[in-house]
Scaffold this motif. Sequence first.
Motif, PDB file in Angstrom:
ATOM      1  N   ARG A  63       0.787  -1.203  -0.060  1.00 42.66           N
ATOM      2  CA  ARG A  63      -0.167   0.217  -0.022  1.00 42.66           C
ATOM      3  C   ARG A  63       0.789   1.320   0.058  1.00 42.66           C
ATOM      4  N   ILE A  64       1.823   1.445   0.881  1.00 37.59           N
ATOM      5  CA  ILE A  64       2.658   2.402   0.749  1.00 37.59           C
ATOM      6  C   ILE A  64       3.482   2.797  -0.576  1.00 37.59           C
ATOM      7  N   VAL A  65       3.911   1.480  -1.254  1.00 38.14           N
ATOM      8  CA  VAL A  65       4.534   1.720  -2.296  1.00 38.14           C
ATOM      9  C   VAL A  65       3.539   2.251  -3.564  1.00 38.14           C
ATOM     10  N   TYR A  66       2.315   1.678  -3.328  1.00 37.10           N
ATOM     11  CA  TYR A  66       1.627   1.985  -4.435  1.00 37.10           C
ATOM     12  C   TYR A  66       1.181   3.467  -4.192  1.00 37.10           C
ATOM     13  N   LYS A  67       1.054   3.986  -3.153  1.00 36.92           N
ATOM     14  CA  LYS A  67       0.459   5.354  -2.919  1.00 36.92           C
ATOM     15  C   LYS A  67       1.827   6.410  -3.250  1.00 36.92           C
ATOM     16  N   GLU A  68       3.080   5.850  -3.323  1.00 37.46           N
ATOM     17  CA  GLU A  68       4.149   6.578  -3.544  1.00 37.46           C
ATOM     18  C   GLU A  68       4.262   6.684  -5.070  1.00 37.46           C
ATOM     19  N   ILE A  69       3.901   5.521  -5.772  1.00 36.21           N
ATOM     20  CA  ILE A  69       3.911   5.435  -7.220  1.00 36.21           C
ATOM     21  C   ILE A  69       2.698   6.276  -7.818  1.00 36.21           C
ATOM     22  N   GLN A  70       1.566   6.078  -7.124  1.00 39.42           N
ATOM     23  CA  GLN A  70       0.512   7.103  -7.624  1.00 39.42           C
ATOM     24  C   GLN A  70       0.938   8.501  -7.668  1.00 39.42           C
ATOM     25  N   ARG A  71       1.530   8.921  -6.208  1.00 35.37           N
ATOM     26  CA  ARG A  71       1.577  10.367  -6.054  1.00 35.37           C
ATOM     27  C   ARG A  71       2.799  10.804  -7.411  1.00 35.37           C
ATOM     28  N   TYR A  72       3.536   9.957  -7.389  1.00 40.24           N
ATOM     29  CA  TYR A  72       4.755  10.150  -8.437  1.00 40.24           C
ATOM     30  C   TYR A  72       3.890  10.407  -9.795  1.00 40.24           C
ATOM     31  N   LEU A  73       3.263   9.390 -10.324  1.00 47.01           N
ATOM     32  CA  LEU A  73       2.554   9.602 -11.528  1.00 47.01           C
ATOM     33  C   LEU A  73       1.625  10.682 -11.523  1.00 47.01           C
ATOM     34  N   PHE A  74       0.922  11.014 -10.504  1.00 46.82           N
ATOM     35  CA  PHE A  74       0.082  12.253 -10.869  1.00 46.82           C
ATOM     36  C   PHE A  74       1.003  13.538 -10.864  1.00 46.82           C
ATOM     37  N   LYS A  75       2.177  13.570 -10.168  1.00 43.89           N
ATOM     38  CA  LYS A  75       2.819  14.737 -10.673  1.00 43.89           C
ATOM     39  C   LYS A  75       3.499  14.649 -11.854  1.00 43.89           C
ATOM     40  N   VAL A  76       3.963  13.715 -12.269  1.00 41.71           N
ATOM     41  CA  VAL A  76       4.441  13.511 -13.695  1.00 41.71           C
ATOM     42  C   VAL A  76       3.373  13.613 -14.728  1.00 41.71           C
ATOM     43  N   GLY A  77       2.247  12.968 -14.477  1.00 38.41           N
ATOM     44  CA  GLY A  77       1.328  13.333 -15.454  1.00 38.41           C
ATOM     45  C   GLY A  77       1.226  12.483 -16.846  1.00 38.41           C
ATOM     46  N   PRO A  78       1.281  11.422 -16.825  1.00 35.62           N
ATOM     47  CA  PRO A  78       0.868  10.483 -18.287  1.00 35.62           C
ATOM     48  C   PRO A  78      -0.354  11.068 -18.766  1.00 35.62           C
ATOM     49  N   LEU A  79      -0.588  11.373 -19.992  1.00 34.62           N
ATOM     50  CA  LEU A  79      -1.742  12.067 -20.286  1.00 34.62           C
ATOM     51  C   LEU A  79      -2.917  11.109 -20.082  1.00 34.62           C
TER      52      LEU A  79
END
Length: 111
Positions: A28-44
């Motif tokens: 869960r912790i790693v998923y949330k970090e990945i999610q946060r990263y992807l929301f910042k980087v922003g694949p369309l």
Amino acid sequence: MGIQDIIEGKKQWRAHMARVKALPPDYRIVYKEIQRYLFKVGPLDLLDGHLLPGIVDFFEEGAAAGEGVLALIGEDVAAFSDGLIKDSRTFADVYQESLGREPGTAAEQRP
């Protein structure tokens, strides 16, 4: 986008997050970090695509096999995330294009 689309989208998001909450704590912790990263980087196509549910599928399989999350993805969460979106167009690319530069190139710095 109609109200039914919004309601269906919320249902899907809640079901997705319920799957995330069912993961072991380290996943869960790693998923949330990945999610946060992807929301910042922003694949369309992040929210329209299957990237986030695919990560949950991958994590569920790893947890079921008894693997540690870092054994699956490696020590660098950002590098793993970058690998997932390496062929995707991002908001950063769009921004660079709007400035008239090629994506991935820095502007010349003036002294």
